[in-house]
Design a protein around this motif. Structure first.
Motif, PDB file in Angstrom:
ATOM      1  N   PHE A   9       0.969  -1.205   0.137  1.00 25.93           N
ATOM      2  CA  PHE A   9       0.125  -0.011   0.123  1.00 25.93           C
ATOM      3  C   PHE A   9       0.940   1.091  -0.136  1.00 25.93           C
ATOM      4  CE2 PHE A   9      -3.284   2.980   1.730  1.00 25.93           C
ATOM      5  CZ  PHE A   9      -4.366   2.606   0.713  1.00 25.93           C
ATOM      6  N   MET A  10       0.325   2.291  -0.293  1.00 24.42           N
ATOM      7  CA  MET A  10       1.116   3.692  -0.267  1.00 24.42           C
ATOM      8  C   MET A  10       1.681   3.856   0.982  1.00 24.42           C
ATOM      9  SD  MET A  10      -1.853   5.985  -2.119  1.00 24.42           S
ATOM     10  CE  MET A  10      -3.531   4.824  -1.950  1.00 24.42           C
ATOM     11  N   GLY A  11       2.741   4.359   1.141  1.00 24.98           N
ATOM     12  CA  GLY A  11       3.208   4.550   2.652  1.00 24.98           C
ATOM     13  C   GLY A  11       3.839   3.121   3.287  1.00 24.98           C
ATOM     14  N   SER A  12       3.566   2.013   2.479  1.00 28.89           N
ATOM     15  CA  SER A  12       4.270   0.764   3.185  1.00 28.89           C
ATOM     16  C   SER A  12       5.780   0.758   3.433  1.00 28.89           C
ATOM     17  CB  SER A  12       3.480  -0.494   2.551  1.00 28.89           C
ATOM     18  OG  SER A  12       4.065  -0.570   1.049  1.00 28.89           O
ATOM     19  N   GLY A  13       6.439   1.378   2.490  1.00 29.19           N
ATOM     20  CA  GLY A  13       7.925   1.634   2.697  1.00 29.19           C
ATOM     21  C   GLY A  13       8.602   0.971   1.435  1.00 29.19           C
ATOM     22  N   LYS A  14       7.952   0.925   0.274  1.00 29.80           N
ATOM     23  CA  LYS A  14       8.479   0.030  -0.976  1.00 29.80           C
ATOM     24  C   LYS A  14       9.870   0.952  -1.237  1.00 29.80           C
ATOM     25  CE  LYS A  14       4.566   0.591  -3.129  1.00 29.80           C
ATOM     26  NZ  LYS A  14       3.677   1.027  -2.028  1.00 29.80           N
ATOM     27  N   THR A  15       9.673   2.293  -1.544  1.00 24.49           N
ATOM     28  CA  THR A  15      10.804   3.237  -1.967  1.00 24.49           C
ATOM     29  C   THR A  15      11.675   3.313  -0.956  1.00 24.49           C
ATOM     30  OG1 THR A  15       9.005   4.593  -2.932  1.00 24.49           O
ATOM     31  CG2 THR A  15      11.160   5.418  -3.110  1.00 24.49           C
ATOM     32  N   THR A  16      11.431   3.368   0.175  1.00 21.94           N
ATOM     33  CA  THR A  16      12.531   3.369   1.426  1.00 21.94           C
ATOM     34  C   THR A  16      13.345   1.998   1.400  1.00 21.94           C
ATOM     35  OG1 THR A  16      11.036   4.806   2.670  1.00 21.94           O
ATOM     36  CG2 THR A  16      12.827   3.942   3.890  1.00 21.94           C
ATOM     37  N   ARG A 109       2.148   7.604   8.727  1.00 24.70           N
ATOM     38  CA  ARG A 109       3.571   7.608   7.811  1.00 24.70           C
ATOM     39  C   ARG A 109       3.213   8.580   6.841  1.00 24.70           C
ATOM     40  NH1 ARG A 109       5.786   1.661   6.386  1.00 24.70           N
ATOM     41  NH2 ARG A 109       6.074   0.866   8.842  1.00 24.70           N
ATOM     42  N   ARG A 116      -0.544  11.806  -3.121  1.00 27.01           N
ATOM     43  CA  ARG A 116      -1.205  10.730  -3.472  1.00 27.01           C
ATOM     44  C   ARG A 116      -2.527  10.995  -3.952  1.00 27.01           C
ATOM     45  NH1 ARG A 116       3.435   9.935  -0.245  1.00 27.01           N
ATOM     46  NH2 ARG A 116       4.194   7.560  -0.563  1.00 27.01           N
ATOM     47  N   ARG A 151       8.361  -1.833  12.693  1.00 30.28           N
ATOM     48  CA  ARG A 151       9.422  -2.340  12.409  1.00 30.28           C
ATOM     49  C   ARG A 151      10.459  -1.428  11.636  1.00 30.28           C
ATOM     50  NH1 ARG A 151       9.273  -7.799  10.087  1.00 30.28           N
ATOM     51  NH2 ARG A 151      11.543  -8.116  11.192  1.00 30.28           N
ATOM     52  N   ILE A 156      13.576  -4.545   8.273  1.00 25.50           N
ATOM     53  CA  ILE A 156      12.633  -5.142   7.108  1.00 25.50           C
ATOM     54  C   ILE A 156      13.989  -5.721   5.976  1.00 25.50           C
ATOM     55  CG2 ILE A 156      11.268  -4.448   5.519  1.00 25.50           C
ATOM     56  CD1 ILE A 156      10.128  -2.437   7.733  1.00 25.50           C
TER      57      ILE A 156
HETATM   58  N1  LIG Z   1       9.528   0.923   8.387  1.00 28.31           N
HETATM   59  C1  LIG Z   1       9.227   2.271   8.566  1.00 28.31           C
HETATM   60  N2  LIG Z   1       9.082   2.775   9.726  1.00 28.31           N
HETATM   61  C2  LIG Z   1       8.398   3.967   9.598  1.00 28.31           C
HETATM   62  N3  LIG Z   1       8.463   5.051   8.735  1.00 28.31           N
HETATM   63  C3  LIG Z   1       8.749   4.309   7.616  1.00 28.31           C
HETATM   64  C4  LIG Z   1       9.110   2.856   7.456  1.00 28.31           C
HETATM   65  N4  LIG Z   1       9.280   2.856   6.181  1.00 28.31           N
HETATM   66  C5  LIG Z   1       9.004   4.101   5.505  1.00 28.31           C
HETATM   67  N5  LIG Z   1       8.974   4.968   6.385  1.00 28.31           N
HETATM   68  C6  LIG Z   1       8.326   6.341   5.903  1.00 28.31           C
HETATM   69  O1  LIG Z   1       6.964   6.315   5.549  1.00 28.31           O
HETATM   70  C7  LIG Z   1       6.835   7.121   4.535  1.00 28.31           C
HETATM   71  C8  LIG Z   1       6.365   6.279   3.201  1.00 28.31           C
HETATM   72  O2  LIG Z   1       7.443   5.617   2.639  1.00 28.31           O
HETATM   73  P1  LIG Z   1       7.789   5.248   0.930  1.00 28.31           P
HETATM   74  O3  LIG Z   1       7.850   6.310   0.379  1.00 28.31           O
HETATM   75  O4  LIG Z   1       9.057   4.331   1.310  1.00 28.31           O
HETATM   76  O5  LIG Z   1       6.440   4.264   1.087  1.00 28.31           O
HETATM   77  P2  LIG Z   1       5.989   3.881  -0.359  1.00 28.31           P
HETATM   78  O6  LIG Z   1       5.593   2.399  -0.182  1.00 28.31           O
HETATM   79  O7  LIG Z   1       7.059   4.025  -1.418  1.00 28.31           O
HETATM   80  O8  LIG Z   1       4.789   4.737  -0.821  1.00 28.31           O
HETATM   81  P3  LIG Z   1       4.196   5.167  -2.491  1.00 28.31           P
HETATM   82  O9  LIG Z   1       3.691   3.615  -2.859  1.00 28.31           O
HETATM   83  O10 LIG Z   1       2.969   5.905  -2.036  1.00 28.31           O
HETATM   84  O11 LIG Z   1       5.056   5.533  -3.267  1.00 28.31           O
HETATM   85  C9  LIG Z   1       8.088   7.998   4.318  1.00 28.31           C
HETATM   86  O12 LIG Z   1       7.993   9.050   5.051  1.00 28.31           O
HETATM   87  C10 LIG Z   1       9.198   6.911   4.964  1.00 28.31           C
HETATM   88  O13 LIG Z   1      10.253   7.550   5.562  1.00 28.31           O
END
Ligand SMILES: Nc1ncnc2c1ncn2[C@@H]1O[C@H](COP(=O)(O)OP(=O)(O)OP(=O)(O)O)[C@@H](O)[C@H]1O
Ligand SMILES: O=C(O)C1=C[C@@H](O)[C@@H](O)[C@H](O)C1
Length: 165
Positions: A9-16, A109, A116, A151, A156
């Protein structure tokens, strides 16, 4: 190495997580959202506003299919799993890892983030919960699932390294 497709999902942290893994494994990473923006020369909210979601979904499949699928970590758009064609493509060409995150934490997050289009307007919490429940079974078609709720990014990334050996 086969491609690693991170879904969720959006914000699940895929990019990070993709960036962290890319650094640790010294393999490149590509984000399908960034790729679409490069190819079209338009920002995602503009594509949604001027051409609509269906047009965006077409760009998304084209992007997925044109990105290399060896020695790469691909962070995908949150809705890439909506099309069966995309789910099958990822499973055929790589390892698909679903990054799960509870909707309550997603809400936190993404606080203050207005990039979005699907979460625009009032009552984000209800929007997140509704889209999340519609999609959960599709995300779960991945080869692997990792719960990212509460986590750290390092934990992760380590779990993913264990999965891919
Ligand atoms: N494990 C984590 N714990 C806490 N915060 C996190 C974690 N992973 C990512 N974040 C934070 O959550 C936010 C969204 O992360 P990210 O952009 O990586 O998500 P995404 O899945 O790529 O979203 P999208 O699909 O909308 O592009 C960022 O501010 C990031 O720093
Ligand atoms: O979950 C979704 O449908 C989306 C997620 C983002 O990554 C972008 O791909 C776009 O905002 C749509």
């Amino acid at each position: 190495m086969r491609a690693i497709y991170l879904t969720g999902f959006m914000g699940s942290g895929k990019t990070t997580i993709a960036e962290k893994l890319s650094f640790e494994l010294t393999v490149p990473t590509i984000d399908t959202d960034d790729h679409i923006e490069e190819v079209t020369g338009k920002a995602i909210p503009d594509i949604f506003a001027s051409e609509g979601e269906e047009a965006f979904r077409k760009y998304e499949s084209q992007s997925l299919e044109s990105i290399p699928n060896k020695n790469i970590i691909i962070s995908t758009g949150g809705g890439i799993i909506l099309k069966e064609q995309n789910r099958e493509f990822m499973k055929k060409h790589g390892i698909v890892i679903y990054l799960h995150c509870d909707p309550e934490e997603i809400l936190k997050r993404l606080e203050g983030d207005s990039s979005r289009p699907l979460l625009k307007g009032d009552n984000r919490k209800a929007k997140i919960e509704s889209i999340f429940s519609e999609r959960l079974s599709l995300y779960r078609e991945a080869h692997f699932e990792i719960d990212t709720t509460n986590r750290s990014v390092s934990e992760i990334a380590e779990e993913i390294q264990d999965i891919i050996g």
